[in-house]
Design a protein around this motif. Sequence first.
Motif, PDB file in Angstrom:
ATOM      1  N   VAL A  72      89.867 -39.374  -0.939  1.00  0.00           N
ATOM      2  CA  VAL A  72      90.721 -39.051   0.201  1.00  0.00           C
ATOM      3  C   VAL A  72      92.161 -38.834  -0.260  1.00  0.00           C
ATOM      4  N   ARG A  73      92.908 -38.201   0.598  1.00  0.00           N
ATOM      5  CA  ARG A  73      94.333 -37.976   0.379  1.00  0.00           C
ATOM      6  C   ARG A  73      95.044 -38.219   1.701  1.00  0.00           C
ATOM      7  N   LEU A  74      95.980 -39.173   1.697  1.00  0.00           N
ATOM      8  CA  LEU A  74      96.767 -39.468   2.885  1.00  0.00           C
ATOM      9  C   LEU A  74      98.150 -38.854   2.711  1.00  0.00           C
ATOM     10  N   THR A  75      98.619 -38.191   3.735  1.00  0.00           N
ATOM     11  CA  THR A  75      99.892 -37.492   3.665  1.00  0.00           C
ATOM     12  C   THR A  75     100.761 -37.865   4.851  1.00  0.00           C
ATOM     13  N   ALA A  76     102.045 -37.597   4.719  1.00  0.00           N
ATOM     14  CA  ALA A  76     102.991 -37.829   5.809  1.00  0.00           C
ATOM     15  C   ALA A  76     102.907 -36.655   6.771  1.00  0.00           C
ATOM     16  N   LEU A 118     101.048 -39.712   0.390  1.00  0.00           N
ATOM     17  CA  LEU A 118     101.252 -41.160   0.470  1.00  0.00           C
ATOM     18  C   LEU A 118     100.280 -41.900  -0.432  1.00  0.00           C
ATOM     19  N   SER A 119      99.083 -41.374  -0.596  1.00  0.00           N
ATOM     20  CA  SER A 119      98.104 -41.949  -1.517  1.00  0.00           C
ATOM     21  C   SER A 119      97.152 -40.854  -1.965  1.00  0.00           C
ATOM     22  N   GLU A 120      96.621 -41.036  -3.177  1.00  0.00           N
ATOM     23  CA  GLU A 120      95.692 -40.073  -3.755  1.00  0.00           C
ATOM     24  C   GLU A 120      94.469 -40.804  -4.277  1.00  0.00           C
ATOM     25  N   GLY A 121      93.284 -40.196  -4.028  1.00  0.00           N
ATOM     26  CA  GLY A 121      92.051 -40.720  -4.580  1.00  0.00           C
ATOM     27  C   GLY A 121      91.552 -41.952  -3.854  1.00  0.00           C
TER      28      GLY A 121
END
Length: 684
Positions: free
Chosen positions: A132-136, A144-147
């Motif tokens: 997953v990839r969390l973004t602003a 915001l986070s990767e993997g």
Amino acid sequence: MPEPQDAVKTRLSGTAAKRHVARNPVGICVERRLETGSMAFRRSHRTVHAIVRPLRSAMTPRRILKSFGPAAAIGLALCALAGGCVPWLLDLPSAAAFVDRGLREAYGIGLTARGRTEVSLLPLPRIGFSDVRLTAGGPDGAALSEGGSLTVQLSLAALLLGRAEVVSLSLDGAHVMLPENDADARWAGPAKRIAENLSGGDVPHPRRIILSHSTMSGHDPRDGRPERASDVDLALSWPLWSAEASVSGSLTWNGASARIQLTSLRPVDLVAGRETPFTVSLTWPAGSLSADGNGRLQDMALSGQGRLETRSLPETLAWIGGDVGLSPLLEAFSIEGSFEASKDGVRMPAMRVAAGSTVLEGAGSAEMSGRRPSIRATLDAPEINLAPVLGGLLRVTGLDGDDGWSRHPLALGPLTGGDLDLRLSGGSARLGPLVFENLASSVIVRADGIDVTLGRANLHGGSMKGRLALSKAEGGASDEIELKTQGVFDGLDLGSLLVDLGESGWMLGATQGSFAFDGRGRDAASLVRRLTGRAAAAIDGGTIAGLDLSDVIHRGGALAQGALARRNGRTAFDRATASVAFTDGVGEIEEGGLTSRVLAARLIGRVSLPERTILARAALLPRKGTADPDPLTVPTFFEITGPWSAIAVHAGAQAEAADPLAALVRAAPSAVPGLPTQVRAYAP
């Protein structure tokens, strides 16, 4: 007698026969088969199939429950429960879009799932995403986070209404990216959205957020250096019925693992800019930190009571990536008291400091905004043990051995890692065997050097003042340091001082004197070879214990034998002086003498600091009386030679007129002056 059944059957006809067949079709078929053979068997087979087919169509769930009872119902329920609890691996882009919409609306965080989706309906709806990839904001926002994998648990009631309400969230194996510098605002949008929703109460908060097996990267707010933490395991628990949340977990930073526990936190007050209570504890291999009080997130203001304890201050400072002036001189250290902290530093209006066996009280402050921390403190203690500081100083400079002057570099860098302004006072201070009273001193550490001032101290009835300055040598090699020191003392009981230093108290009397030295070098050996200065001392109305110089003159330089003679031997004198001028580590005894009612003594020679040796000659002369125009007679000479640890005294022949000392000792005595003019400037 009843008729045979076949006879009854023969008479049956019409409607009665049909009713009989309907009531007992199987029995009639069997009898007909017995009677008619294969034709009867075929007819009965067709009859059975005609009956079974309707029965199959009649096996509905309702009839099964009616026929088999509660056992069938429990079996069906278990099958349905197992099917709901077992995760199903699916490829549902719509599920990711559904959760993404809920996260963006509630928290301003976008979700992109590049792996498979795992769905489980019971006990609560749960959806898991991989890679997953969390973004602003949206998918194009800052990461915001990767993997890693993300698992969200949804509210069943909200799900039935078509909304994605997150009950708990778990992120595993991800790389969480904090701001890389002060201008990085990737978390500003989500933080603002979370604050608005929590303050307004529009969106129910998650009850549990878990970050496991992850890494976190960001920057050090003190100097902007990149920082990275690994093996991060954090869990935030915020029950639905409580206004307080707690955080617990562990991480590895700078090669050492640490555990953190944060409780009594009110997230709603925190994001709204109001004060929230907190209780925090942090432990690492070399120490621990605990605090409780109140704080605000808006300006990072904290206040309360805290305690920091470490078994090794240098190890702890190396772990957190900071430094404090003179920290290599300390090991076990603790500080506790009230504090007021902000993003720029900490102020402690009342604190208690323990360094080794010494406990001090006072106030202080620390500024951490720049690359160099700055600490100011005023501390006082009834008793101060300076031995650990002296031991640390000898260890750092390499002077803790017995093999002469050390060639270990005297680098100031390890001792000047941070600015320090310390005012220290105590009722008594112990430095090895010496005990100072009424101590008042200051220590100032800057990037270019160390300045230690002894404002006052009493030692064995006398008073002392002094100053020591170490700095980088100007115009010399980059690794050279420059030393300057000076001091004065007055009324010091020399006999008691010698006893404290492990020597016999062979000279008694109130002593006054002064010293002033300067030099430069890269190590202790080179420093003493370039030491220049002057030292002087004088004793009025003193006594030499264990030796009768008049008897030595009478015996021609020989000492009386026996312990009784040494115990009863005494030489009282009116005044004794010594003045030594040093150049490049070698001191010339310019003025050394002793006068009494019955004799006079003179001393000349040389003292070598680099070689730790002395080479001097002394002369004893009896005095006939003050009315005699030539009170000095034939002198008795003594040779004083050897290393400091084994000084040897040998008596020489009398009346060696050819010796240069003869002119000195035969000269008419002059009034012994006080302290030299160059030294009087340092007198209090």
